[in-house]
Design a protein around this motif. Sequence first.
Motif, PDB file in Angstrom:
ATOM      1  N   ARG A  93     -30.704 -18.473   4.352  1.00 50.68           N
ATOM      2  CA  ARG A  93     -30.866 -18.276   2.912  1.00 50.68           C
ATOM      3  C   ARG A  93     -30.019 -19.298   2.162  1.00 50.68           C
ATOM      4  O   ARG A  93     -28.878 -19.538   2.533  1.00 50.68           O
ATOM      5  N   PRO A  94     -30.570 -19.898   1.126  1.00 51.75           N
ATOM      6  CA  PRO A  94     -29.784 -20.853   0.349  1.00 51.75           C
ATOM      7  C   PRO A  94     -28.480 -20.200  -0.137  1.00 51.75           C
ATOM      8  O   PRO A  94     -28.501 -19.086  -0.641  1.00 51.75           O
ATOM      9  N   ASN A  95     -27.374 -20.894   0.054  1.00 50.90           N
ATOM     10  CA  ASN A  95     -26.092 -20.301  -0.314  1.00 50.90           C
ATOM     11  C   ASN A  95     -25.209 -21.258  -1.103  1.00 50.90           C
ATOM     12  O   ASN A  95     -24.072 -21.538  -0.711  1.00 50.90           O
ATOM     13  N   PRO A  96     -25.716 -21.781  -2.239  1.00 54.34           N
ATOM     14  CA  PRO A  96     -24.817 -22.572  -3.076  1.00 54.34           C
ATOM     15  C   PRO A  96     -23.681 -21.693  -3.581  1.00 54.34           C
ATOM     16  O   PRO A  96     -23.851 -20.484  -3.760  1.00 54.34           O
ATOM     17  N   PHE A  97     -22.509 -22.297  -3.782  1.00 61.25           N
ATOM     18  CA  PHE A  97     -21.388 -21.521  -4.296  1.00 61.25           C
ATOM     19  C   PHE A  97     -21.694 -21.121  -5.733  1.00 61.25           C
ATOM     20  O   PHE A  97     -21.883 -21.987  -6.602  1.00 61.25           O
ATOM     21  N   PRO A  98     -21.767 -19.815  -6.028  1.00 61.35           N
ATOM     22  CA  PRO A  98     -22.316 -19.354  -7.307  1.00 61.35           C
ATOM     23  C   PRO A  98     -21.489 -19.734  -8.534  1.00 61.35           C
ATOM     24  O   PRO A  98     -22.040 -19.876  -9.622  1.00 61.35           O
ATOM     25  N   THR A  99     -20.176 -19.916  -8.362  1.00 57.46           N
ATOM     26  CA  THR A  99     -19.346 -20.240  -9.529  1.00 57.46           C
ATOM     27  C   THR A  99     -19.229 -21.743  -9.740  1.00 57.46           C
ATOM     28  O   THR A  99     -18.563 -22.192 -10.678  1.00 57.46           O
ATOM     29  N   MET A 100     -19.869 -22.533  -8.894  1.00 56.64           N
ATOM     30  CA  MET A 100     -19.767 -23.991  -8.986  1.00 56.64           C
ATOM     31  C   MET A 100     -21.023 -24.604  -9.581  1.00 56.64           C
ATOM     32  O   MET A 100     -22.126 -24.103  -9.381  1.00 56.64           O
ATOM     33  N   THR A 101     -20.832 -25.715 -10.267  1.00 50.66           N
ATOM     34  CA  THR A 101     -21.965 -26.471 -10.789  1.00 50.66           C
ATOM     35  C   THR A 101     -22.675 -27.182  -9.634  1.00 50.66           C
ATOM     36  O   THR A 101     -22.185 -27.222  -8.500  1.00 50.66           O
TER      37      THR A 101
END
Length: 259
Positions: A93-101
Amino acid sequence: MSKRIEINDLDIYYGDFKAVEGVTVDIEPRAVTAFIGPSGCGKSTVLRSLNRMHEVISGAWVDGEVLLDGANLYGPGVDPVNVRRQIGMVFQRPNPFPTMTIRENVLAGVLLNNRRMSKSDQDDLVERSLRGANLWNEVKDRLGVPGSGLSGGQQQRLCIARAIAVSPDVLLMDEPCSALDPISTLAIEDLIEELKTEYTIVIVTHNMQQASRVSDKTAFFNIAGTGKPGKLIEFDETAKIFSNPTVQATEDYVSGRFG
């Protein structure tokens, strides 16, 4: 950047439980190798053992060798963090860091490794990585917005950009398209085809059509039953695995008779 991986007689354990037994396989540089097989057969465990990610589970250990251009990744004194810098991973599952741009997501791994870079060097790396992930033209005017605001397919390509920003030798992909729609899946498959010119790529997939489309070689794993270790049944050129496999169990699986 691309390097060869040799797996020699690899057993993988969680405590006393043997999850995978006796895997021997050579993974070629600048090529895509697919791991296929039914759920629970150990293919993702083998994938994670290639950069020691399985060790995040307490009690995990291995017997055997995993060599990266001849260097044993499980040798004495080898730091798993350094292994993971050389061998990046993209998850199911895509897991970009949610608090980061978007920009911060791309740079996260590089800055975590304490690399000091000027802003211009950072900008160059962000653009190069996003271009490498075929995402630059879609996001270049909104690098300051949260990465979690992108579509699923874009998020997965952002995670690929984050992985290649640290200049790994190998990219591991654990079912990278399973959570994506067909259009996004096609975009990722096209990207994999482009990336293999620079990287060694290993992909786990349950999608037989995907394995046949994107991979050069395919490894079929199976399991004899609950509580038994997963085993590598057959490894060969993808065209042969899907058209004329040597083992009947491989034929049964790729033709949809089980799994």
